[in-house]
Motif scaffolding. Structure first.
Motif, PDB file in Angstrom:
ATOM      1  N   ASP A   1      58.632  22.050 -75.794  1.00 64.07           N
ATOM      2  CA  ASP A   1      58.057  22.760 -76.938  1.00 64.07           C
ATOM      3  C   ASP A   1      59.013  22.901 -78.113  1.00 64.07           C
ATOM      4  O   ASP A   1      58.598  23.131 -79.231  1.00 64.07           O
ATOM      5  CB  ASP A   1      57.585  24.150 -76.507  1.00 64.07           C
TER       6      ASP A   1
ATOM      7  N   LEU B   1      56.615  19.378 -70.865  1.00 67.43           N
ATOM      8  CA  LEU B   1      55.217  19.550 -70.512  1.00 67.43           C
ATOM      9  C   LEU B   1      54.547  18.180 -70.498  1.00 67.43           C
ATOM     10  O   LEU B   1      54.926  17.280 -71.267  1.00 67.43           O
ATOM     11  CB  LEU B   1      54.493  20.446 -71.513  1.00 67.43           C
TER      12      LEU B   1
ATOM     13  N   ASP C   1      51.640  22.525 -67.760  1.00 65.90           N
ATOM     14  CA  ASP C   1      52.764  23.321 -68.237  1.00 65.90           C
ATOM     15  C   ASP C   1      53.525  23.841 -67.020  1.00 65.90           C
ATOM     16  O   ASP C   1      52.979  24.623 -66.229  1.00 65.90           O
ATOM     17  CB  ASP C   1      52.245  24.493 -69.073  1.00 65.90           C
TER      18      ASP C   1
ATOM     19  N   ALA D   1      55.806  26.040 -66.634  1.00 64.13           N
ATOM     20  CA  ALA D   1      55.960  27.495 -66.579  1.00 64.13           C
ATOM     21  C   ALA D   1      54.722  28.152 -65.984  1.00 64.13           C
ATOM     22  O   ALA D   1      54.812  29.111 -65.207  1.00 64.13           O
ATOM     23  CB  ALA D   1      56.245  28.051 -67.968  1.00 64.13           C
ATOM     24  N   VAL D   2      53.551  27.647 -66.351  1.00 56.51           N
ATOM     25  CA  VAL D   2      52.302  28.186 -65.810  1.00 56.51           C
ATOM     26  C   VAL D   2      52.165  27.825 -64.338  1.00 56.51           C
ATOM     27  O   VAL D   2      51.816  28.661 -63.494  1.00 56.51           O
ATOM     28  CB  VAL D   2      51.104  27.653 -66.615  1.00 56.51           C
ATOM     29  N   LEU D   3      52.451  26.577 -63.995  1.00 56.76           N
ATOM     30  CA  LEU D   3      52.250  26.125 -62.622  1.00 56.76           C
ATOM     31  C   LEU D   3      53.201  26.802 -61.648  1.00 56.76           C
ATOM     32  O   LEU D   3      52.861  27.011 -60.478  1.00 56.76           O
ATOM     33  CB  LEU D   3      52.419  24.605 -62.557  1.00 56.76           C
TER      34      LEU D   3
ATOM     35  N   GLY E   1      54.338  29.824 -62.138  1.00 57.46           N
ATOM     36  CA  GLY E   1      54.186  31.262 -62.284  1.00 57.46           C
ATOM     37  C   GLY E   1      55.340  31.921 -63.015  1.00 57.46           C
ATOM     38  O   GLY E   1      55.644  33.098 -62.783  1.00 57.46           O
ATOM     39  N   GLY E   2      55.980  31.173 -63.909  1.00 58.19           N
ATOM     40  CA  GLY E   2      57.102  31.721 -64.654  1.00 58.19           C
ATOM     41  C   GLY E   2      58.410  31.718 -63.896  1.00 58.19           C
ATOM     42  O   GLY E   2      59.453  32.127 -64.434  1.00 58.19           O
TER      43      GLY E   2
ATOM     44  N   THR F   1      43.395  20.016 -66.955  1.00 61.24           N
ATOM     45  CA  THR F   1      43.724  21.038 -65.957  1.00 61.24           C
ATOM     46  C   THR F   1      44.685  20.462 -64.928  1.00 61.24           C
ATOM     47  O   THR F   1      44.694  19.256 -64.678  1.00 61.24           O
ATOM     48  CB  THR F   1      42.458  21.532 -65.241  1.00 61.24           C
TER      49      THR F   1
ATOM     50  N   ARG G   1      46.715  21.410 -60.964  1.00 62.19           N
ATOM     51  CA  ARG G   1      46.680  22.243 -59.768  1.00 62.19           C
ATOM     52  C   ARG G   1      47.716  21.749 -58.775  1.00 62.19           C
ATOM     53  O   ARG G   1      48.129  20.578 -58.817  1.00 62.19           O
ATOM     54  CB  ARG G   1      45.300  22.198 -59.122  1.00 62.19           C
TER      55      ARG G   1
END
Length: 706
Positions: free
Chosen positions: A43, A51, A67, A69-71, A73-74, A126, A128
Motif C-alpha cells: 500500500d 497485497l 489482503d 492483514a485481513v486474512l 486477523g492483524g 474474495t 479464504r
C-alpha cells in the motif's frame, strides 16, 4: 510515487524501502483470455506487506483480491526456517504475499501466508483459508481449479480440493533428508529453478521431483552473538563434493507413481521441466561439468524418456528463462549459442542473428515467440545496458513493444501485454497494460521518490568496449573541484549486470559520488548481456580476466573524466567483494583501498553448480582453484582493506572471510573485519544496511587520505 519522510537520509530511505522496491507493482500475470491482470503491490513505499490485486482490462479498475492483514486477523507473519531459506535463495525481502500461482483460467490464485494455505477467487475478489497440513510451501492450483497441491516443510507433497475437503498426502518422505515437490538448494540458488512439481495440462497428475540430500555434506551456521542458540544445519554442496540426488516421478491423484527415467549418473542436474498442451513433458538435464545437456521427451504413460536434442559446448552451457518449451503447434523453442551468437531457435530454424543477444523467452502464442534481448556486441547505435522486447513470427523478427532507449520487460497472454519500461533519467519503472498498441491502463507505483537523482554517463570504455557508467558529484565544477578520488563500484562477475538503462540501480553509486568521489561502474568480461564469448572469457580464470577489465575501464575513462589515478578505491558485495579484495591484493599499483563485502575467498567453499561451471572440478584442476583463491595472496596486502560479512550467510559462508583474515594475520598484514551478527547474504535489516553505507564512506575517505 509517494513522497519521502522528511527526516530521511538517502541511506536510511534506501534501506527502509528495500532499494525503492517497496510499493512498486510486481509479479504480473495475465489471464489467458486477456480479461484481467494479476499482480502484487504493497500500500505504501515503506509498507513491505504485499497485497494480491487484479486489474480489469475492460474497465481499468483495480481491486484487492487478498489482503494479508485481513486474512491473518492483524497478526504477525510467522515464517518457517524452510520458508526463510526459500526467500533467501530468491533474494526476497518483502512481506505479505510474496508469490502466488494461478489455475489455467487465472480465476483462482493460491498462496501461502505464515505457512498456511489460502485461495482467492479473482472474479469475486474474495479470499479464504483452506484446511491444510503445515507449515507449507509453494501451493499451486491444478489447471482446472479443482485442486491445490503444496509442499510441506516435512518433505511431503500434498493435495487438497479448493472446496476445502480431501486434504491428503500424495508423496511422503521415507526418511529425513528426502523431500517431494521442492527444489533442492543448488537448483534454487544457481539454476533459477525454484519449484519442484508441475501439473499436467489435464489436471490428472503431476511431475514431482524427489530430492535426497543425504549425500550432501553438513555445515553448521552458528550465531556467535547468541551462544545459547543451536547452530543451523545446512546441507551445502561445496565444489567437488556430492550434490543432492534428484529424481522425477509421475504421480496420479490417487497416489499411483511412475518413475521418470534418464541416465541420472551422466546427467544429474534436473535444470528445467516444461509441461504444456503443446506436447509431452520436456526435461532439460545437464552433466555435472555443464558442457553437455539433453532435452528429453517424457512418455507420461511409462515414464520412459526419449532424446529430442543433445547439446554440447567446449566451455559451458547456460540456462535461460522460459526455455525449452513447446509452441502450441508442437515446435521446440530454445536459446542456443551458435557460431558465437546467442540466438533464438524455433523448431529447426534459427530466427535471430548477431544483431541481437537473447536473454529470455517471455511468451509463446499461436502466432509468435516473444523474447527479450540485448543489442549485439558490435552494435554502436544503442547505449550500454539497453534491453528490448521482440516478436519472432512468420514474417520474421520485429520489435514487440515500444522499447525506447531504456530497458523493458513484459508478460503476455490473451492478446494483452503488461509492459514495464525504465530509463536512466526517471526513477522506477512505468507499467502499462496494452492490447496491441492500445493503452488499456497504467498500473500505479507507490514506491517512494528517491532523495537524490542518479546521473550516469554511459560509455563503452577502451579497446574492449567495456560497458561502463561514470558518476560525478551533483554540482561538480571542473575548475573548482579538479580531479576527484575514484571509487570503482563493480559487481563484475557472472549473472550480475550493473550497467543498465534504468535509474534506480544507480542510486547508491550516485550517493557515493555525492560524497566526493568519481564513481565508475564497469561490466567487464564475464558479465551478461554482450555475447557468449564475452561471458565465457572467464573460463578457468575468474581472477585475472575480471580484474584486468576493471583496470582497463578505469584507465580508458581517465582520458575523458576527472579521475585522480593516485587515489583509487574499490567496493563490492559477493562477487564484487571478491573482486574488491582481489584488486588490492594483486594490483596495489592501481587500487589504494578496498571494501570487500561477503567475498568468496576460497572457491572450494562455494557451491558446485556455479563454481565448477567456471573453474572445473577441484580434484581435477587444483591449480586453477589456487590461482583464483585470495588466501595465498594474503602476504601481498599493502593497502587498507575492510572485509564485511554476515555471520548468518548460508550462501557465501563467513568462513570465507575468517580464513582470509587468519591468513592476513599470519602474514602480519593489517586489515579491518566487520562481522554482522544475524545478517545473511541479503543484509535486509534496515539499520545494518544504512550504517554499512556510512561506514564504507568513512573508511574509504580515511584510507585515500593517507
Amino acid at each position: 510515487m509517494t513522497t519521502e519522510n522528511p527526516a530521511d537520509t538517502f541511506p536510511r530511505q534506501y534501506a527502509r524501502t528495500l532499494r525503492y522496491t517497496v510499493g512498486a507493482p510486481r509479479s504480473f500475470a495475465v489471464a489467458p483470455d486477456g480479461s484481467r491482470v494479476v499482480f502484487l503491490r504493497s500500500d505504501a513505499g515503506s509498507g513491505r506487506a504485499n497485497l494480491l490485486r487484479t486489474l480489469d482490462t475492460a474497465t481499468g479498475e483495480e481491486r484487492v483480491a487478498a489482503d494479508p492483514a485481513v486474512l491473518l486477523g492483524g497478526g504477525e507473519e510467522h515464517l518457517s526456517p524452510a520458508e526463510k531459506a526459500r526467500r533467501e535463495r530468491s533474494r526476497e525481502g518483502s512481506a505479505g504475499i510474496v508469490g502466488y500461482a494461478l489455475d489455467g483460467a487465472a480465476a483462482l490464485a493460491a498462496f501461502a501466508l505464515s505457512g498456511r494455505l489460502f485461495a482467492a477467487d479473482l472474479a469475486a475478489g474474495t479470499a479464504r483459508e483452506l484446511p491444510a497440513a503445515g507449515p507449507l510451501l509453494d501451493p499451486r492450483p491444478s489447471p482446472d481449479g479443482v485442486h491445490v497441491a503444496y509442499a510441506t516443510t516435512a518433505g511431503e507433497l500434498r493435495i487438497t480440493r479448493t472446496d476445502g475437503t480431501g486434504d491428503r498426502a500424495l508423496a511422503t518422505p521415507e526418511r529425513a533428508g528426502v523431500t517431494w515437490g521442492q527444489a533442492e538448494f543448488i537448483a534454487q540458488e544457481e539454476m533459477d529453478r525454484d519449484r519442484g512439481y508441475w501439473w499436467a495440462p489435464g489436471s490428472d497428475r503431476l511431475l514431482v521431483a524427489r530430492a535426497d540430500d543425504a549425500p550432501v555434506q553438513r555445515w553448521w551456521i552458528a550465531d556467535p552473538a547468541n551462544p545459547a542458540t543451536v547452530p543451523a544445519e545446512v546441507a551445502y554442496p561445496a565444489a567437488g563434493t556430492p550434490n543432492a540426488e534428484v529424481g522425477l516421478w509421475l504421480i496420479d491423484l490417487d497416489g499411483g507413481r511412475t518413475e521418470v527415467r534418464w541416465d541420472r549418473e551422466a546427467f544429474p542436474y534436473l535444470a528445467r521441466v516444461h509441461w504444456s498442451a503443446g506436447g509431452a513433458p520436456l526435461l532439460l538435464v545437464q552433466a555435472r561439468d555443464q558442457r553437455s545437456q539433453q532435452i528429453r521427451i517424457v512418455d507420461p504413460a511409462t515414464g520412459a524418456t526419449e532424446l529430442l536434442l543433445a547439446e554440447q559446448d567446449e566451455v559451458w552451457l547456460d540456462l535461460f528463462p522460459g526455455v525449452p518449451a513447446w509452441t502450441p503447434d508442437g515446435r521446440l523453442v530454445r536459446i542456443s549459442d551458435e557460431g558465437g551468437v546467442r540466438a533464438l531457435v524455433v523448431g529447426d530454424r534459427t530466427v535471430t542473428d548477431a544483431g541481437l543477444h537473447l536473454r529470455s523467452v517471455f511468451g509463446i502464442t499461436d502466432e509468435a515467440v516473444l523474447f527479450s534481448a540485448s543489442a549485439g556486441a558490435d552494435d554502436d547505435a544503442l547505449p550500454p545496458g539497453w534491453q528490448g522486447l521482440f516478436r519472432a513470427g512468420p514474417d520474421g523478427v520485429s520489435p514487440f513493444a515500444p522499447n525506447g532507449d531504456g530497458a523493458a520487460s513484459a508478460v503476455h497472454a490473451g492478446g494483452v501485454t503488461v509492459l514495464a519500461t525504465s530509463s536512466a533519467e526517471l526513477p522506477g519503472a512505468t507499467v502499462r497494460v496494452l492490447r496491441g498498441d492500445e493503452l488499456l491502463a497504467t498500473i500505479a507505483s507507490h514506491a517512494e521518490a528517491p532523495l537524490l537523482t542518479a546521473r550516469p554517463v554511459f560509455r563503452f570504455a577502451g579497446e574492449r568496449r567495456i560497458p561502463a557508467a561514470v558518476f560525478l558529484p551533483t554540482g561538480y565544477e571542473p575548475e573548482r573541484d579538479g580531479r576527484l578520488p575514484v571509487l570503482m563500484d563493480p559487481y563484475g562477475g557472472p549473472h550480475g549486470q550493473r550497467v543498465v538503462q534504468a535509474h534506480n540501480p544507480h542510486l547508491t553509486s550516485q550517493w557515493f559520488a555525492d560524497q566526493g568521489f568519481a564513481v565508475v561502474v564497469a561490466d567487464g568480461r564475464g558479465t551478461p548481456g554482450r555475447s557468449p564469448a564475452w561471458e565465457k572469457a572467464i573460463a578457468l580464470d575468474l581472477a585475472e580476466v575480471t580484474l584486468d577489465d576493471q583496470v582497463a575501464a578505469l584507465q580508458a575513462l581517465a582520458e575523458e573524466f576527472p579521475l585522480d589515478l593516485d587515489r583509487v578505491a574499490i567496493r563490492g558485495w559477493s562477487y564484487g567483494g571478491y573482486l574488491a579484495a582481489l584488486a588490492v591484493l594483486r594490483r596495489p599499483d592501481v587500487f589504494h583501498a578496498a571494501v570487500s563485502g561477503a567475498p568468496v575467498t576460497d572457491w572450494q567453499l562455494y557451491d558446485t553448480h556455479y563454481t565448477e561451471r567456471y573453474l572445473g572440478h577441484p580434484a581435477e584442476q587444483p591449480e586453477v582453484y589456487r590461482a583464483n583463491s585470495l588466501i595465498e595472496d594474503a602476504p601481498k596486502l599493502e593497502r587498507p582493506l575492510m572485509i564485511v560479512h554476515g555471520l548468518a550467510d548460508d550462501n557465501v559462508v563467513a568462513a570465507h572471510t575468517l580464513r582470509l583474515s587468519s591468513a592476513l594475520l599470519a602474514a602480519g598484514r593489517q586489515h579491518t573485519v566487520l562481522p554482522l551478527s544475524g545478517v545473511t547474504h541479503m543484509t535486509p535489516q534496515e539499520q545494518v544496511a544504512e550504517n554499512l553505507l556510512l561506514l564504507q564512506v568513512d573508511f574509504l575517505k580515511q584510507s585515500l587520505a593517507r
